[in-house]
Design a protein around this motif. Structure first.
Motif, PDB file in Angstrom:
ATOM      1  N   ILE A 198       0.885  -1.307   0.180  1.00  0.00           N
ATOM      2  CA  ILE A 198       0.253  -0.018  -0.073  1.00  0.00           C
ATOM      3  C   ILE A 198       0.986   1.221   0.050  1.00  0.00           C
ATOM      4  O   ILE A 198       0.492   2.086  -0.590  1.00  0.00           O
ATOM      5  N   TRP A 199       1.951   1.324   0.741  1.00  0.00           N
ATOM      6  CA  TRP A 199       2.960   2.371   0.676  1.00  0.00           C
ATOM      7  C   TRP A 199       3.447   2.548  -0.730  1.00  0.00           C
ATOM      8  O   TRP A 199       3.630   3.672  -1.018  1.00  0.00           O
ATOM      9  N   TYR A 200       3.966   1.642  -1.232  1.00  0.00           N
ATOM     10  CA  TYR A 200       4.491   1.604  -2.605  1.00  0.00           C
ATOM     11  C   TYR A 200       3.570   2.070  -3.583  1.00  0.00           C
ATOM     12  O   TYR A 200       3.728   3.269  -4.370  1.00  0.00           O
ATOM     13  N   THR A 201       2.152   1.713  -3.624  1.00  0.00           N
ATOM     14  CA  THR A 201       1.232   2.159  -4.362  1.00  0.00           C
ATOM     15  C   THR A 201       1.007   3.634  -4.304  1.00  0.00           C
ATOM     16  O   THR A 201       0.588   4.131  -5.233  1.00  0.00           O
ATOM     17  N   SER A 202       0.849   3.749  -3.027  1.00  0.00           N
ATOM     18  CA  SER A 202       0.385   5.205  -2.686  1.00  0.00           C
ATOM     19  C   SER A 202       1.625   6.401  -3.344  1.00  0.00           C
ATOM     20  O   SER A 202       1.260   7.291  -3.584  1.00  0.00           O
ATOM     21  N   SER A 203       2.741   5.885  -3.049  1.00  0.00           N
ATOM     22  CA  SER A 203       3.745   6.741  -3.681  1.00  0.00           C
ATOM     23  C   SER A 203       3.804   6.914  -4.951  1.00  0.00           C
ATOM     24  O   SER A 203       4.036   8.093  -5.592  1.00  0.00           O
TER      25      SER A 203
ATOM     26  N   THR B  93       8.016   3.422  10.123  1.00  0.00           N
ATOM     27  CA  THR B  93       9.416   3.649  10.394  1.00  0.00           C
ATOM     28  C   THR B  93       9.316   3.657  12.164  1.00  0.00           C
ATOM     29  O   THR B  93      10.291   3.388  12.725  1.00  0.00           O
ATOM     30  N   SER B  94       8.047   3.600  12.635  1.00  0.00           N
ATOM     31  CA  SER B  94       7.992   3.815  14.245  1.00  0.00           C
ATOM     32  C   SER B  94       7.773   2.100  14.581  1.00  0.00           C
ATOM     33  O   SER B  94       7.704   1.625  15.863  1.00  0.00           O
ATOM     34  N   ASN B  95       7.853   1.163  13.651  1.00  0.00           N
ATOM     35  CA  ASN B  95       7.425  -0.138  13.846  1.00  0.00           C
ATOM     36  C   ASN B  95       6.197  -0.328  15.012  1.00  0.00           C
ATOM     37  O   ASN B  95       6.397  -1.523  15.698  1.00  0.00           O
TER      38      ASN B  95
ATOM     39  N   ILE C 177      -1.870   9.443   2.847  1.00  0.00           N
ATOM     40  CA  ILE C 177      -1.610   8.118   2.900  1.00  0.00           C
ATOM     41  C   ILE C 177      -0.176   7.754   3.075  1.00  0.00           C
ATOM     42  O   ILE C 177       0.432   7.177   3.788  1.00  0.00           O
ATOM     43  N   PHE C 178       0.404   8.306   2.112  1.00  0.00           N
ATOM     44  CA  PHE C 178       1.765   8.009   2.152  1.00  0.00           C
ATOM     45  C   PHE C 178       2.471   8.813   3.210  1.00  0.00           C
ATOM     46  O   PHE C 178       3.399   7.882   3.874  1.00  0.00           O
ATOM     47  N   VAL C 179       2.396   9.916   3.676  1.00  0.00           N
ATOM     48  CA  VAL C 179       2.957  10.221   4.937  1.00  0.00           C
ATOM     49  C   VAL C 179       2.746   9.285   6.243  1.00  0.00           C
ATOM     50  O   VAL C 179       3.493   9.192   6.868  1.00  0.00           O
ATOM     51  N   LEU C 180       1.438   9.309   6.225  1.00  0.00           N
ATOM     52  CA  LEU C 180       0.794   8.243   7.314  1.00  0.00           C
ATOM     53  C   LEU C 180       1.444   6.873   7.479  1.00  0.00           C
ATOM     54  O   LEU C 180       1.792   6.498   8.561  1.00  0.00           O
ATOM     55  N   LEU C 181       1.596   6.098   6.415  1.00  0.00           N
ATOM     56  CA  LEU C 181       2.286   5.058   6.301  1.00  0.00           C
ATOM     57  C   LEU C 181       3.623   4.843   6.662  1.00  0.00           C
ATOM     58  O   LEU C 181       4.233   4.003   7.243  1.00  0.00           O
ATOM     59  N   THR C 182       4.256   6.135   6.011  1.00  0.00           N
ATOM     60  CA  THR C 182       5.866   6.139   6.370  1.00  0.00           C
ATOM     61  C   THR C 182       5.865   6.247   7.986  1.00  0.00           C
ATOM     62  O   THR C 182       7.035   5.736   8.384  1.00  0.00           O
ATOM     63  N   ILE C 183       5.291   7.035   8.592  1.00  0.00           N
ATOM     64  CA  ILE C 183       5.361   7.522  10.059  1.00  0.00           C
ATOM     65  C   ILE C 183       5.018   6.010  10.565  1.00  0.00           C
ATOM     66  O   ILE C 183       5.744   5.589  11.598  1.00  0.00           O
ATOM     67  N   ILE C 184       3.993   5.268  10.317  1.00  0.00           N
ATOM     68  CA  ILE C 184       3.699   3.926  10.786  1.00  0.00           C
ATOM     69  C   ILE C 184       4.870   2.943  10.604  1.00  0.00           C
ATOM     70  O   ILE C 184       5.216   2.378  11.679  1.00  0.00           O
TER      71      ILE C 184
END
Length: 70
Positions: free
Chosen positions: A4-9, A65-67, A56-63
């Motif tokens: 989902i992260w790749y797709t949103s980017s 990276t914070s494990n 969505i991209f920023v939210l998933l990036t935060i999620i």
């Protein structure tokens, strides 16, 4: 989750390129400028989609990276 992260980017990049005000959109690719003419409502919808996919991209990036979720 990363899919989902790749797709949103990728969608965010494509929508930003489509919504670039300095370019002629897809009309500059060839002589098909009438094929991809945008109205105000279409531009507004593209802007909304760009905002959603970027969020969505920023939210998933935060999620990711914070494990929180792996």
């Amino acid at each position: 989750m990363k899919l989902i992260w790749y797709t949103s980017s990728i969608l965010t990049i494509l929508l930003i390129l489509i919504n670039n005000p300095k370019s002629q959109g897809f009309g500059s690719i060839g002589n098909q400028s009438q094929l991809f003419s945008y109205t105000r409502s279409t531009q507004k919808n593209i802007l909304i989609l760009t905002t959603i996919t970027a969020s969505i991209f920023v939210l998933l990036t935060i999620i990711l990276t914070s494990n929180i979720i792996t």
